[in-house]
Design an enzyme around this catalytic site. Sequence first.
Site, short mmCIF file in Angstrom:
data_model
loop_
_atom_site.label_atom_id
_atom_site.label_comp_id
_atom_site.label_asym_id
_atom_site.label_seq_id
_atom_site.Cartn_x
_atom_site.Cartn_y
_atom_site.Cartn_z
N ASP A 12 0.84 -1.20 0.00
CA ASP A 12 0.00 0.00 0.00
C ASP A 12 0.87 1.25 0.00
OD1 ASP A 12 -1.88 2.07 0.66
OD2 ASP A 12 -3.20 0.56 1.47
N CYS A 52 -6.77 4.47 -2.20
CA CYS A 52 -6.84 3.04 -1.89
C CYS A 52 -8.02 2.33 -2.54
CB CYS A 52 -6.90 2.85 -0.37
SG CYS A 52 -5.38 3.35 0.48
N HIS A 102 -9.83 -3.11 0.96
CA HIS A 102 -10.68 -1.93 1.13
C HIS A 102 -11.97 -2.03 0.33
CE1 HIS A 102 -10.33 2.55 2.41
NE2 HIS A 102 -11.58 2.10 2.53
N ASP A 289 -1.00 -0.31 -4.74
CA ASP A 289 -2.25 0.31 -5.21
C ASP A 289 -2.03 1.72 -5.74
OD1 ASP A 289 -1.70 1.28 -2.66
OD2 ASP A 289 -3.73 1.03 -1.90
N HIS A 290 -1.08 2.45 -5.17
CA HIS A 290 -0.73 3.81 -5.58
C HIS A 290 0.57 4.16 -4.88
CE1 HIS A 290 -2.06 4.99 -1.60
NE2 HIS A 290 -3.20 4.35 -1.83
#
Length: 502
Positions: A12, A52, A102, A289-290
């Site tokens: 993450d 997220c 999430h 995710d980013h």
Amino acid sequence: MTKPNILVLMVDQLNGTFFPDGPADWLHVSNLAALAARSVRFRNAYTGSPLCAPGRAAFMSGALPSRTGVYDNAAEFGSDLPTYAHFLRRAGYQTCLSGKMHFVGPDQLHGFEERLTTDIYPADFGWTPDYRKPGERIDWWYHNLGSVTGAGVAEITNQMEYDDEVAHHAVAKIYDLSRGHDPRPWALTVSFTHPHDPYVARRRFWDLYADCDHLLPEVPAIPYSDQDAHSRRLFDANDWTRFDIGDDEIRRARRGYFANLSYIDEKIGEILATLKATRQEAIVVFLSDHGDMLGERGLWFKMSFREGSARVPLMIAAPGLTPMRIDAPVSTIDVTPTLCDLAGVSMMDVEPWIDGRSLVPTAEGQARGAPVAMEYAAEGSEAPMVALRQGRWKYTRCALDPEQLFDLDADPHEMTNLAADPDHAETLARFRGMADDRWDLDRFDADVRRSQARRLVVYEGLRKGGYYPWDFQPLRKASERYMRNHMDLNVLEESQRFPRGE
């Protein structure tokens, strides 16, 4: 034909600029470096959306937020949206998730047959932004810069407790898979919350970076008045005026971030070592995710199309794919069709609907000319934002802001917006045309506002009277574990052993 096992390792908020060709050599991440050596490494991989929940929904479905409706961290991931877990399970795989994804809404599985942990974030609509109230901060769930000023050392945190559990259950699951009780191929997703802030790390990882040369950003803070319009909104969303962020705070925050990447590397090493010890083989995918801006330009966290926030690591180790670096821009929304391609699973029923495309042809040497698209319509924005990355160029558009055009080859830190430069008018016009063909921003904005308004009403209603949360509750069938009196002890001991007879 035997279908390959699949192991997806997700982290993450990992900034992809630290993975120019696998991990940078100054990072203490020996397990990720070893994985990179046997992987196809995508140097310019981008998230579908730099936050997220929308980024993860885009990754799992192969579709961007304007299609999925997962605009922000409180938007429902519809149970009718197929994910790679659905495709693989439909084709005969056992699918399992350990860790974070999430998911928002009552469906907390989305194709996973088994889920080993709960999530770290809430599954309800409580974090819904409201475009009707531009500039409003919701302090109890919006990021602020306390994660920066509070960086340091601790032996346990909320996040460490979570990732310790994620790794523990993943290792136990791999051991269990080795016993062969289920003949189906398996697809295990292990998803950690680190190195996401807060930037607090265990001492032994913190100490690895005592003499690190990368504790200050390459581009120092830019004055608020000189930031672009969206970056100013992010400064405000992070409540920047209440915090005094100097070089010492920046060093500590970045040190904690790097330390937590080493922490996650150790967890990944445990998982891969267990896979090897149990003599199992699997396609291995590693991604985030980013990203995280980590103080570049004065920006922190994500929510931006700038490289530190939008670019992510992506590595795939698979039989038949020659390890190499690929520079062509790609996206995390390409992972679902790639996994299906590698597993021989058809996506024909939904292929026209998704935005991603398999990376296998790219890894086999075919040119990839289509632009990579990104969308953002969550906290810190006041209208949907979109971006295209193609070749050396990145283009961004928002109805509220001036367009941006960057030449990333000549200007990797995105310091010079070329949108108003007459010498680049032809390039700008080409990107405008591609954006016009892809997006109706007025409709996109109306869809987001309608979704926000509905969710705000539903959330307020469901929090009155009895409260029945959607958060996933892991089940442990204690009477089916270890030794119980409905079991034959001799059969049990033999069937639970791997390897047998050694």
